[in-house]
Design an enzyme around this catalytic site. Structure first.
Site, PDB file in Angstrom:
ATOM      1  N   ARG A  69      -5.146  -4.349  10.948  1.00 46.37           N
ATOM      2  CA  ARG A  69      -5.295  -4.573  12.391  1.00 46.37           C
ATOM      3  C   ARG A  69      -4.650  -3.455  13.207  1.00 46.37           C
ATOM      4  NH1 ARG A  69      -2.411 -10.256  12.540  1.00 46.37           N
ATOM      5  NH2 ARG A  69      -0.905  -8.814  11.677  1.00 46.37           N
ATOM      6  N   LYS A  86      -1.188 -11.235  -6.053  1.00 45.28           N
ATOM      7  CA  LYS A  86      -0.466 -12.505  -6.112  1.00 45.28           C
ATOM      8  C   LYS A  86       0.243 -12.729  -4.778  1.00 45.28           C
ATOM      9  CE  LYS A  86       4.256 -12.042  -7.321  1.00 45.28           C
ATOM     10  NZ  LYS A  86       5.412 -12.293  -8.092  1.00 45.28           N
ATOM     11  N   HIS A 103       3.665 -14.589 -14.126  1.00 47.41           N
ATOM     12  CA  HIS A 103       4.225 -13.708 -15.152  1.00 47.41           C
ATOM     13  C   HIS A 103       4.730 -14.455 -16.391  1.00 47.41           C
ATOM     14  CE1 HIS A 103       3.980 -11.095 -11.806  1.00 47.41           C
ATOM     15  NE2 HIS A 103       5.142 -11.408 -11.254  1.00 47.41           N
ATOM     16  N   THR A 128       0.841  -1.202   0.000  1.00 50.11           N
ATOM     17  CA  THR A 128       0.000   0.000   0.000  1.00 50.11           C
ATOM     18  C   THR A 128       0.875   1.251   0.000  1.00 50.11           C
ATOM     19  OG1 THR A 128      -1.594  -1.228   1.302  1.00 50.11           O
ATOM     20  CG2 THR A 128      -1.899   1.149   1.220  1.00 50.11           C
TER      21      THR A 128
END
Ligand SMILES: NC(=O)c1ccc[n+]([C@@H]2O[C@H](COP(=O)([O-])OP(=O)(O)OC[C@H]3O[C@@H](n4cnc5c(N)ncnc54)[C@H](OP(=O)(O)O)[C@@H]3O)[C@@H](O)[C@H]2O)c1
Length: 512
Positions: A67, A174, A266, A39
């Site tokens: 969390r 993935k 990939h 992120t």
């Protein structure tokens, strides 16, 4: 001798006419595991860059959940640090302030439906109303994969997997499963809660310009498609070489190894895009149908004669370069048998590719970072120059370079200028200008918002590639126990045995 005759570097302005700009419908992005590395380093920088380019819908916001206890201000501060590290030159204070007001965070307990009711059932509608996002939701799974099943199950039980009058989508990172059985289990959990049309399984390689361009290049030009078969192509090499090691991902890599990490997704995706038949329509399902047919046509690996089709290796340290070997990395077992390099010889048993080997190689700690597909054409049938010019004439090679420097290069032979009759290899190069490209994560996020599943892997694609690789991985793991894993020096081309795989066929790898 080498001369580059550059047809390259079409400017952003010249490229403009091919662009299709669609601003997606308003929506929100809910990121699970938002306190994590993906992120911070990839997702938020990609969304910020889309925002700066005004490619995001007006009513858009992000709700990060994980969390860790923190408030939205702390989350924004963490994301700002991530952006500054990833794109220090792109941080515009005014733009960031505007953008960061669209970032929100709530702590969540994945196993507790009540926690979902608060963080998602109550907070989300309030944010949606304020942002006027139309109730459209994208859930993004950016947690370790072991948690995917719980999140999907709780979303389903809480009634959040679908909504009347607005769309709900689920993005899955993935790795998608660890083997055939676990990927089937995950697909079953997913499709119990969501329809396939709601599910976006990411393979960010597919979002590279060159990878998308494989289809345009083949099917929008009349020049190459007639040659794209066993009559004119001798063999194909697909390479994904990295210079980095496992960094801080020993826990994941010790469970995965290069075949799960790179080939199942990939490498097989690049292979199927290179080899597929022309789809009847440039639409997600027609293209994915054709990719699935390629995977169906791959000949199962001969498990009793592994040396014919596969070489695996593991990087050893390089004292000269001061690089640790894989087994000396923190978190790796001292006697680990996990491969960090693999080379495969793959046969596609269909009319087009009969007798044309596809050689695939990928590894860590190699000499150079490069991902490319090299189409090696057959040599000319008659060598009329052999009396005037000695030496071998190289056959033509077409290179589709995925990274770095995305582009296409065609290696041809031309006469050397001057009085002497001699040939020299010349490269016709096309390079994508960086400024017109979206990064892979920008592309996949935008496509998901638009509802375009072309660059995402369908259930059958995952299933077929695991069906091919699981028996091979199992056989190699059994063999690793008996010690057949070739060491290679960090910073090298990989194990010598990989070169021998091609030399036996009278061929050699393109230099890294
Ligand atoms: N990082 C990359 O560049 C990259 C690239 C490709 C794919 N991926 C995939 O993307 C996903 C996320 O990657 P990441 O690097 O961001 O992972 P990460 O940093 O290890 O984990 C993301 C977040 O998940 C939460 N988490 C960790 N262990 C958990 C557990 N056992 N149960 C529940 N939550 C847990 C943590 O947040 P809290 O403790 O706050 O809950 C953590 O911040 C993974 O599936 C990874 O394989 C990552």
């Amino acid at each position: 001798m080498d001369m580059n005759s550059r047809l390259e570097n079409i400017s952003a302005e010249q490229m403009a006419p091919v662009c299709r700009i669609v601003i997606p419908k308003s929506c929100c992005l809910v990121i699970f595991g938002a306190s994590g590395d993906l992120t911070r380093r990839k997702l938020i920088p990609a969304i910020y860059r889309l925002f700066r380019q005004r490619l995001l819908p007006r009513g858009f916001f992000v709700l990060g959940v994980a969390r860790s206890e923190m408030d939205s201000d702390r989350f924004r501060a963490l994301m700002s640090e991530g952006l500054r590290e990833a794109f220090p030159e792109e941080c515009d204070e005014t733009c960031w302030r505007d953008f960061s007001s669209r970032l929100h965070y709530r702590a969540i307990n994945y196993h507790d439906a009540a926690s979902y009711r608060t963080a998602l059932g109550e907070v989300l509608p309030t944010l949606e109303k304020a942002a006027d996002s139309g109730g459209n939701r994208i859930f993004y799974l950016a947690t370790p994969p072991g948690v995917y099943g719980d999140i999907i199950g709780t979303l389903h039980q809480s009634g959040l997997a679908s909504q009347a009058n607005s769309h709900v989508k689920l993005v899955v990172e993935k790795p998608f499963g660890h083997d055939l059985a676990s990927s089937r289990e995950l697909n079953a959990t997913l499709l119990d809660a969501f329809r396939e049309s709601q599910v976006y399984r990411i393979d960010h390689y597919l979002a590279k310009e060159t990878v998308q361009n494989i289809l345009m290049f083949r099917f929008a030009n009349s020049l190459f498609e007639p040659l794209w078969n066993r009559r004119y192509i001798d063999h194909v090499q697909i390479t994904a070489a990295e210079t980095i090691g496992i960094e801080r991902r020993a826990g994941y890599y010790e469970q995965a190894g290069v075949l799960r990490d790179m080939f199942q997704n990939h490498m097989f995706q690049l292979l199927s895009l290179t080899a597929l038949e022309p789809p009847s329509l440039f639409s997600a399902d027609r293209v994915r149908d054709e990719k699935a047919k390629v995977l169906h046509s791959i000949r199962p690996f001969p498990l009793e004669r592994l040396e014919e089709c596969v070489v695996t290796g593991q990087y050893a340290g390089s004292a000269a370069a001061g690089i640790k070997g894989y087994q000396d990395e923190s978190g790796v077992a001292v006697d680990s048998g996990v491969p960090t390099y693999a080379a495969l010889k793959v046969w596609i048993d269909n009319w087009r590719w009969n007798g044309v080997p596809f050689y695939l190689r990928s590894g860590k700690r190699l000499k150079r970072r490069t991902t490319e597909i090299a189409i090696h054409f057959r040599p000319v049938p008659h060598m009329m120059f052999s009396q005037t010019m000695g030496g071998r004439i190289e056959a033509n090679t077409l290179i589709l370079r995925v990274q770095p420097d995305e582009g296409i290069h065609l290696e041809i032979q031309a006469k050397n200028p001057g009085s002497r009759m001699c040939l020299m290899p010349v490269s016709l190069d096309f390079l994508y200008p960086r400024e017109v490209s979206l990064s892979a994560y920008e592309r996949v996020l935008l496509d998901c918002m638009e509802g375009d599943q072309m660059l995402f892997v369908r259930e059958d694609g995952v299933d077929l590639s695991w069906s091919l690789l699981t028996p091979l991985i199992q056989a190699l793991e059994d063999r690793a126990a008996s010690g057949v894993l070739f060491p290679y020096e960090a910073g090298s081309d990989g194990p010598a045995a990989a070169a021998a795989l091609l030399e036996r066929d009278g061929r050699c790898w393109r230099p890294l």
